[in-house]
Design a protein around this motif. Structure first.
Motif, PDB file in Angstrom:
ATOM      1  N   SER A   1       0.804  -1.222   0.000  1.00 29.22           N
ATOM      2  CA  SER A   1       0.000   0.000   0.000  1.00 29.22           C
ATOM      3  C   SER A   1       0.834   1.268   0.000  1.00 29.22           C
ATOM      4  O   SER A   1       0.410   2.279  -0.563  1.00 29.22           O
ATOM      5  CB  SER A   1      -0.936   0.015   1.219  1.00 29.22           C
ATOM      6  OG  SER A   1      -2.026  -0.837   1.023  1.00 29.22           O
TER       7      SER A   1
ATOM      8  N   MET B   1       3.166  -0.647  -4.784  1.00 28.21           N
ATOM      9  CA  MET B   1       2.244  -0.344  -5.884  1.00 28.21           C
ATOM     10  C   MET B   1       2.580   1.004  -6.524  1.00 28.21           C
ATOM     11  O   MET B   1       2.471   1.158  -7.739  1.00 28.21           O
ATOM     12  CB  MET B   1       0.794  -0.379  -5.395  1.00 28.21           C
ATOM     13  CG  MET B   1       0.343  -1.775  -4.935  1.00 28.21           C
ATOM     14  SD  MET B   1       0.637  -3.110  -6.129  1.00 28.21           S
ATOM     15  CE  MET B   1      -0.580  -2.731  -7.380  1.00 28.21           C
TER      16      MET B   1
ATOM     17  N   THR C   1      -5.147  -1.395  -5.133  1.00 28.37           N
ATOM     18  CA  THR C   1      -4.514  -0.699  -4.014  1.00 28.37           C
ATOM     19  C   THR C   1      -5.551  -0.288  -2.971  1.00 28.37           C
ATOM     20  O   THR C   1      -5.307  -0.413  -1.770  1.00 28.37           O
ATOM     21  CB  THR C   1      -3.704   0.517  -4.506  1.00 28.37           C
ATOM     22  OG1 THR C   1      -2.732   0.056  -5.457  1.00 28.37           O
ATOM     23  CG2 THR C   1      -2.991   1.210  -3.363  1.00 28.37           C
TER      24      THR C   1
ATOM     25  N   ASN D   1      -6.368  -3.306  -1.071  1.00 24.04           N
ATOM     26  CA  ASN D   1      -5.210  -3.667  -0.259  1.00 24.04           C
ATOM     27  C   ASN D   1      -5.148  -2.793   0.993  1.00 24.04           C
ATOM     28  O   ASN D   1      -4.770  -3.268   2.064  1.00 24.04           O
ATOM     29  CB  ASN D   1      -3.912  -3.551  -1.060  1.00 24.04           C
ATOM     30  CG  ASN D   1      -2.786  -4.235  -0.341  1.00 24.04           C
ATOM     31  OD1 ASN D   1      -2.776  -5.464  -0.202  1.00 24.04           O
ATOM     32  ND2 ASN D   1      -1.850  -3.460   0.169  1.00 24.04           N
ATOM     33  N   HIS D   2      -5.521  -1.519   0.879  1.00 21.25           N
ATOM     34  CA  HIS D   2      -5.606  -0.650   2.064  1.00 21.25           C
ATOM     35  C   HIS D   2      -6.610  -1.239   3.064  1.00 21.25           C
ATOM     36  O   HIS D   2      -6.355  -1.259   4.274  1.00 21.25           O
ATOM     37  CB  HIS D   2      -6.066   0.756   1.703  1.00 21.25           C
ATOM     38  CG  HIS D   2      -5.138   1.573   0.889  1.00 21.25           C
ATOM     39  ND1 HIS D   2      -3.771   1.381   0.807  1.00 21.25           N
ATOM     40  CD2 HIS D   2      -5.389   2.648   0.086  1.00 21.25           C
ATOM     41  CE1 HIS D   2      -3.235   2.278   0.023  1.00 21.25           C
ATOM     42  NE2 HIS D   2      -4.197   3.057  -0.449  1.00 21.25           N
TER      43      HIS D   2
END
Length: 161
Positions: free
Chosen positions: A27, A31, A133, A136-137
């Motif tokens: 994160s 990325m 992303t 993913n956070h």
């Protein structure tokens, strides 16, 4: 039995912490770094990461921590009202839903779409970077909060010895 629960809580807390760290790295800089290179290189790198991770020890950590979290949800319900049961249950649910389920529902399908797209799919890559992303956070926060919940459950429980 109490010692077994404590060991399960420790295992889940450590597993969640490790997973949160891996997701945090993705994160906060991995990325972004992949997004700075051309889409063909970024897609190839991410596809390589995704293929490599499937055969790595990460998968044992991923599934093992999820199974421990499911067990802690059940134990939290069974021990309802006892010290630590609420945060044990909450930590387990947060990990299973926020990390595991969101991975299966969002990140994995995005990974499959990226694999099918291949190199040269700028529109797919741009969308992938943003959506993957974001989810993913979510996984990072969920794993971190679950880790904290398991530690809180350990602190709330009476000492075994």
């Amino acid at each position: 039995m109490e010692l077994s629960i404590d060991l399960l809580l420790w295992s889940a807390a450590i597993g969640c912490g490790l997973i949160a760290g891996i997701y945090f790295a993705f994160s906060t800089f991995i990325m972004a770094a992949l997004g700075r290179i051309d889409e063909g290189g970024g897609i190839a790198a991410m596809n390589s990461i995704n293929a490599t991770i499937l055969g790595s020890l990460f998968m044992t950590l991923f599934f093992g921590t999820t199974l421990a979290s499911v067990a802690l949800v059940i134990l939290g319900l069974a021990a309802w009202g006892q010290p630590g049961s609420t945060v044990m249950l909450a930590g387990g649910l947060i990990h299973v839903i926020g990390m595991f389920a969101s991975t299966l529902v969002f990140n994995v399908p995005l990974n499959k779409e990226l694999t099918r797209a291949g190199e040269g799919a700028a529109d797919v890559w741009a969308r992938y970077l943003k959506k993957w992303t974001f989810w993913n956070h979510v996984r990072t926060v969920a794993s971190t909060v679950a880790c904290a919940g398991f530690i809180a459950a350990l602190l709330a429980r009476p000492p075994v010895f």
